[in-house]
Design a protein around this motif. Structure first.
Motif: not given
Length: 296
Positions: A40, A42, A44, A109, A112-113, A115-117, A119-120, A123
Motif C-alpha cells: 500500500q 506508493m 515517490r 497536485d 497525488a494524481h 499516486i492515484s493511478g 493505487r488503481g 488494487g
C-alpha cells in the motif's frame, strides 16, 4: 547483493507438521498478511513531479532551441509531441514566455494524481492474484519465535536453493525498510521519459519489497509470483525434499511435536539437519540432535 545460502520459515507446531507431511509451502495474497500496509506504500519522486513541472516548460524550450544537447529519441511520445510543438512555435517567433505559459501544467497536485493511478493498478485484483512466500535469514530471532512459532513451541524450517531444479528460493528478494515511502526516480525524468521499463521495475520493487522500519526485525526476503487463474487467495506449492535443509525445534516445543518431527524426517527428509533451540542465560543457540534416534 549476495544471495543467502539458506532461508528460514517460522511455523506453529501444527503448521510445521502439515508443511513437512505434505512437502508444501503456503504462498499467500498480501490481502491475508498481518500488516495492513503491505503493498500500500506508493513510491515517490524526488524532486517531486510538482517541483519538476515548474522547470519542465523551460527545459523543453531549451531543448528545442538547441541550448541543451539532448537525445530526443529517448523522450516519451507525449513529451516528444510537446517538443515538436515548441519547435514550431519558436520557428514562428512565438515569445518563449507565451510558450512556457501554455506548457505550464494545470493539474493540481500531479504527484497525488500519479499516486492515484498507481493505487488503481495495485488494487485488490492485483493483490488477490499475487502469491508471496515470506522468508527470513535469521533462525534465532526471539521476536519471530514468539510471533510466528507459537511462543517457541513451533519450529523453524530451513530451505536451500537447488539451481539444477530451478527452485524458487533464488528468486527471493530482500525487503527494504524505511520510515518514508521509497524514492523511485526524479520528477523531471518522469515528465521527459514517461513510464519507462526501469521506472516500472523500480516501482514494482518499491511497492512489493519495502516495509516500514518497524518491521525490520524480521530481516525478510520474499518470493512473489502471480496466479490470476486461482480463485483462492492462497495456494500450497510443492517443494523438493532436498530443499529442506534443516528443522529447528523450539525451546518450548512439546515432546509430541519433537517425536512427530523426527518421524517425518526419518521417512521423508533423511538428509535434513535437526536442531533444538536452547536458551542459556537469556541467549538462544541451536544444538544439533539426531532425528534417527529412538522415539521410544
Amino acid at each position: 547483493m549476495t544471495h543467502p545460502e539458506n532461508f528460514y520459515k517460522y511455523a506453529s507446531p501444527s503448521t510445521a507438521l502439515i508443511i513437512l507431511e505434505n512437502s508444501r509451502l503456503r504462498w499467500s495474497s498480501p490481502l491475508l498478511f498481518n500488516d495492513p500496509a503491505e503493498f500500500q506504500r506508493m513510491p515517490r519522486f524526488e524532486p517531486t513531479i510538482a517541483e519538476a513541472s515548474n522547470e519542465f516548460p523551460s527545459t523543453l524550450i531549451n531543448i528545442a532551441s538547441g541550448k541543451i544537447k539532448f537525445d530526443e529519441s529517448a523522450l516519451s511520445p507525449s513529451a516528444n509531441l510537446l517538443l515538436q510543438c515548441v519547435k514550431v512555435l519558436l520557428a514562428q517567433k512565438t515569445p518563449e514566455a507565451k510558450i512556457a505559459s501554455a506548457l505550464t501544467s494545470r493539474i493540481e497536485d500531479p504527484d497525488a494524481h500519479v499516486i492515484s493511478g498507481l493505487r488503481g493498478f495495485f488494487g485488490e485484483n492485483f493483490l488477490s492474484t499475487a502469491r508471496v512466500m515470506c522468508l527470513t535469514t535469521n533462525h534465532s530471532n526471539d521476536a519471530m519465535w514468539a510471533n510466528y512459532a507459537d511462543g517457541h513451541k513451533g519450529c523453524v524450517l530451513g530451505f536451500k536453493h537447488i539451481p539444477r531444479l530451478s527452485t524458487p528460493f533464488l528468486e527471493a528478494k530482500k525487503v527494504m525498510y524505511s520510515e518514508n515511502p521509497p524514492v523511485v526516480g526524479n520528477g523531471m525524468d518522469f515528465l521527459l521519459y514517461g513510464d519507462t521499463r526501469p521506472l516500472r521495475a523500480a516501482t514494482i520493487n518499491a511497492v512489493c519489497y519495502t516495509k516500514k522500519i518497524d518491521w525490520s526485525y524480521e530481516q525478510e526476503w520474499r518470493a512473489i509470483t502471480w496466479r490470476p487463474e486461482e480463485d483462492s487467495q492462497f495456494a500450497d506449492y510443492k517443494f523438493y525434499p532436498d530443499e529442506l535443509e534443516s528443522v529447528t525445534i523450539g525451546s518450548k516445543a512439546s515432546p509430541d511435536t519433537e517425536l512427530a518431527v523426527k518421524k517425518i524426517l526419518r521417512e521423508l527428509y533423511p538428509h535434513c539437519h535437526l536442531y533444538r533451540l536452547v536458551i542459556n542465560n537469556g541467549e538462544s543457540s541451536r544444538v544439533p540432535i539426531e532425528h534417527c534416534e529412538s522415539s521410544t
